[in-house]
Design a protein around this motif. Sequence first.
Motif: not given
Length: 80
Positions: A1, A27, A30, A32, A51, A56, A59-60, A62
């Motif tokens: 990120m 951010s 959350k 994307y 991203f 990705e 996994e974070l 979002y």
Amino acid sequence: MIQHTQISDRELQGLIKNQKVRFGGNSKLKIYGTLHCKSGKRMKKENRVFFESEQEAIELGYRPCGSCMRQKYLKWKKSL
């Protein structure tokens, strides 16, 4: 990120061109979505992250954008 505040616009253009950045996110919320999303273009620079892949972002923690990724958003919402 990658946080938008930590790179220059010129660096960002290069990353997009080389497909090192393919999705953007907020951010604080959350969320994307695609780089062409109207909602994403309106967010504050300090909240904007990028991203390399959709995986990705997921996994974070979002979730998909309800505007530009409607079908994936509805699928995500059903899974709650």
